[in-house]
Structure formats: C-alpha cells, structure tokens
Design an enzyme around this catalytic site. Structure first.
Site, mmCIF file in Angstrom:
data_model
loop_
_atom_site.group_PDB
_atom_site.id
_atom_site.type_symbol
_atom_site.label_atom_id
_atom_site.label_comp_id
_atom_site.label_asym_id
_atom_site.label_seq_id
_atom_site.Cartn_x
_atom_site.Cartn_y
_atom_site.Cartn_z
ATOM 1 N N LYS A 13 37.167 35.868 38.634
ATOM 2 C CA LYS A 13 38.044 35.752 39.800
ATOM 3 C C LYS A 13 38.512 34.326 40.078
ATOM 4 C CE LYS A 13 37.391 39.945 42.410
ATOM 5 N NZ LYS A 13 36.504 40.790 41.565
ATOM 6 N N GLU B 9 42.091 38.492 51.456
ATOM 7 C CA GLU B 9 41.407 39.703 51.887
ATOM 8 C C GLU B 9 40.225 39.896 50.961
ATOM 9 O OE1 GLU B 9 43.878 39.771 49.690
ATOM 10 O OE2 GLU B 9 42.764 40.834 48.130
ATOM 11 N N SER C 48 33.351 40.798 32.599
ATOM 12 C CA SER C 48 34.077 40.170 33.705
ATOM 13 C C SER C 48 33.183 39.426 34.696
ATOM 14 C CB SER C 48 34.900 41.227 34.447
ATOM 15 O OG SER C 48 34.086 42.293 34.879
HETATM 16 C C1 LIG Z 1 36.569 42.099 41.235
HETATM 17 C C2 LIG Z 1 35.921 42.382 39.944
HETATM 18 C C3 LIG Z 1 36.446 43.313 39.024
HETATM 19 C C4 LIG Z 1 37.654 44.166 39.327
HETATM 20 O O1 LIG Z 1 38.859 43.481 39.470
HETATM 21 P P1 LIG Z 1 39.987 43.497 38.364
HETATM 22 O O2 LIG Z 1 41.154 42.915 39.063
HETATM 23 O O3 LIG Z 1 40.199 44.901 37.898
HETATM 24 O O4 LIG Z 1 39.511 42.630 37.246
HETATM 25 C C5 LIG Z 1 35.811 43.481 37.813
HETATM 26 N N1 LIG Z 1 34.688 42.782 37.503
HETATM 27 C C6 LIG Z 1 34.144 41.892 38.365
HETATM 28 C C7 LIG Z 1 32.906 41.186 37.959
HETATM 29 C C8 LIG Z 1 34.737 41.663 39.603
HETATM 30 O O5 LIG Z 1 34.180 40.784 40.440
#
Ligand SMILES: *Cc1c(COP(=O)(O)O)cnc(C)c1O
Length: 398
Positions: free
Chosen positions: A93, A115, A381
């Site tokens: 993020k 948000e 992610s």
């Molecule tokens: C917020 C988040 C997501 C989902 O958001 P995307 O915009 O689909 O990437 C996925 N993995 C993690 C670790 C997150 O914090």
C-alpha cells in the site's frame, strides 16, 4: 502475443467501456485538476527521481523475489514470492500512498484525507503524510474503529487524525462518502488519497502506475534468476491494486495472469466479496465496473476472512481484462485460505497476510495445473503479523 489491451487508458478515462467519472458537478473540477497535475508529472524525470529515492531509501525497494524451495517441492512447480510484505508498513500500500502524497505536495495541497476500512490504507496514508510533512485525516466507520483499535492507535502515533463515521452501517462505504463530502468542500487545499485502483478517473490509472513498480521489478528479477519470463503470475484481488501492479508490465507477454478473489464462506452462501466472478457491471464510487448488487441495483453486504478484500467493487481495468479474458479470475474460500496461511508459514517461515494467502490457496488447490519446470510467481502483497491474533482466536488459542 497479446494486443496492448489495458496498456493505456482510453478516451475520458475508460478501460474499454469501464471506468469513467460518475461524479457530481462539484467534484468534476477537482478531478480535472488532478488529471492535469498527474499528466504533468507522469513522465517527469524530476518527479520520478524523487519518488524512486523514497521507494528505495525509505520504503525498502526493490523488494526481493524469493525462490521457495520447500513449497516448490511440495507443489510441483518452481514457486517464487514477490515480497511486498517487506515494504515498510508491511504491504504494497505504501507504493501508492508515497506516490500520491508526493503529487499532492507538488500540487501545493496542504492536507491529505483518506478512507479506510480495516485501517491498512489509513496506516499507509499516515506513514506517507508523516514522512512528507502533510497532515492526514482518515475517515473510518465507527464500527471499524472499534474492531481495529490498534490501527487507530498506529495512525494517531504517526500524527494522523482518525474521524469515526457514525452514518449508515458505520463501515467502509460510509467512510468513503464522508471523505468525498470533505473533498468537495475543501478542494483547494486538500488531496483525497484513494487506496486502490478504484474510484473515478484518474485514480485507477494513477494508482496502477504507482503499483506497477512491483511488476517492473519482478520482470527484471525473474529474468535474472530463470533467464526467461514466468509461466504464471498469481495475485489476490480486492480493489485490485497489487494485482494490476504486478500484472501490468506483463500484459503483452505470453504469461498466464491469475487474479484470486475472496469466495468467503462460498459463492453460493452470498457471504463473499467476489465482484468479478459473481457480480454484474454497475456504478460504484464514481466508476463503472463489476460490483455485488441485488436486482434493484442496491450494493450487497460482503464478507471475507481478509479485511483488505472485503469490498463490493473492483477496479475498472480488471473489469475490462475479465471481459477480454486476458486475465483469469478465480476465487478461494476462507477455509482454504487458512490452510494456505499455515502452509506458507510452516514451509517457508513466511507468515502471509490473509489477503495474500488467497493467491497461495489458488496455487495449492490447482497444483496439477503447473508442471515441475513451470515458473510461478505469487505476489505476496503483505505480511500476516496483523492477522495472527485473529487466526489464533479462530483456532481457539486466545
Ligand atoms: C489492502 C490489501 C489488499 C487488497 O487491496 P488491492 O487493492 O486489491 O491490492 C491485498 N493485500 C494486502 C496485504 C492489503 O493490505
């Protein structure tokens, strides 16, 4: 091999027929100004250099591409993880919040608003605001501030102000409405920092550009390690930013791109967040895309074990890539996600975020799709530290 579908955004911010700017007159001027500012810096070497420096020296980029010897043996392919869990803050993020905060500073904006649902984007916005010297106000549903008290404390530690939203269901969509209201009233000095590839143009384009660093690095790293491009890339899809970030630099290549949505308790139960796999096109938060709605067009409640995937919509570029079949979209149920969470922890000593564990779950359930020599990259992610207390509770350990 593939046409350059999705390589750039079309007329009026459209991805095929999706996207656009479904907003009130008062917001149009703010969007136009943002669009103009963004196209001014998009290919500006000075801006790119400054952002690159923050990504390298502050966020910790490039993140490693880790070969998983144990999991590869178990699953019968050559499995790599793109380690966005190692970005400062614990997820991808920050790639986006640093980019937008720098842009806002360039535009002379004096404050950031954001948000947040579970608080992960709010925390990333608070980090970017702190390091770039911009005050941050985060709208958060009151119910979410109670459920995610630790993230509220994190944001406040970093100097952000959290504003509990008491309207509606007191969750994410109410927080988005409040943030939009604030933006309309304070356009001159405020930037609205959206957390995924959703919302009206130019957000889906801009956030995708900031997250594409994931795919550019992966491309270079996998070529160095394997001497070729991967056979498949797998990523979880909430709003879709980590997925489009790793997919985008590979859209024109012969690489299978696989997005995994949250099937929650099962698509048939109605308790899920699979907007691409089980939704219909409609307008939500300023853009046309797939979303979960009933026959009257009312947005449906969603569920996922992973708070970051718990959103009824998805970015418009994914809607286009779904229809063109360039990207495959599948789902993983909560139960399989928990198994993947444990599997990766035990096999590799890496505790994945429950969101990222959806991508791991897909590869585990579909291991026979891949051959021994197939190179498979999972976009990890985020890290799972934020989820361990919850998983312990589910196991009856706390
Ligand atoms: C917020 C988040 C997501 C989902 O958001 P995307 O915009 O689909 O990437 C996925 N993995 C993690 C670790 C997150 O914090």
């Amino acid at each position: 091999m593939w046409p350059a579908a999705g390589c750039d955004v079309g007329a009026k911010g459209r991805f095929g027929t999706y996207g656009g700017q479904y907003v009130s007159e008062t917001l149009m001027s703010a969007l136009l100004e943002l669009e103009e500012a963004y196209s001014g810096i998009r290919n500006n070497p000075g801006f790119t250099r400054e952002l690159d420096a923050y990504q390298r020296d502050y966020a910790g980029r490039p993140t490693p591409l880790t070969f998983c010897e144990n999991a590869s043996r178990e699953l019968g392919c050559r499995l790599y993880l793109k380690r966005e869990d190692l970005v400062h803050g614990g997820s991808h993020k920050l790639n986006n919040t640093l980019g937008q905060a720098l842009l806002a500073r360039q535009m002379g904006r004096k404050r950031l608003i954001a948000e947040t649902g579970a608080g992960q984007h709010g925390v990333a916005a608070a980090i970017a605001g702190a390091v770039l010297g911009l005050p941050v106000e985060v709208y958060m549903g009151e119910a979410d501030t109670q459920r995610q008290a630790l993230n509220v404390f994190r944001m406040e530690l970093m100097g952000a102000t959290v504003i509990p939203v008491k309207s509606g269901t007191r969750t994410l969509k109410d927080a988005i409405n409040e943030a939009l209201r604030d933006w309309v009233e304070n356009v001159q000095d405020t930037h609205y920092l959206i957390g995924s590839v959703v919302g009206p143009h130019p957000y889906p384009l801009m956030v995708r550009d900031f997250q594409s660093v994931i795919g550019r690095e992966t491309r270079e790293q996998v070529q160095k390690k394997e001497g070729r491009l991967p056979d498949a890339i797998v990523a979880c899809v909430g709003g879709g930013s980590n997925a489009i970030g790793i997919f985008h630099p590979f859209l024109s290549d012969d690489v299978d791109l696989i997005g995994v949505e949250a099937a929650g308790k099962g698509i048939g139960t109605g308790e899920h967040s699979a907007s691409l796999c089980a939704g219909e096109p409609g307008v939500l938060h300023g853009a046309l895309s797939y979303l979960l709605q009933d026959r009257d067009g009312q947005v449906l409640p969603t569920h996922s074990i992973a708070a970051g995937l718990d959103y009824p919509g998805v970015g418009p570029e994914h809607a286009m890539l779904r229809d063109s079949t360039r990207v495959e979209y599948h789902t993983a149920v909560d139960h399989d996600v928990l198994e993947a969470f444990r599997f990766l922890s035990r096999m590799e000593g890496i505790i994945p975020a429950l969101e990222s564990a959806h991508a791991v779950a897909y590869v585990m359930k579909n291991a026979d799709r891949f051959g021994r020599g197939d190179v498979v990259v999972i976009n990890l992610s985020g890290r799972g530290d934020k989820d361990v207390a919850e998983v312990a509770k589910m196991q009856g350990c706390a």
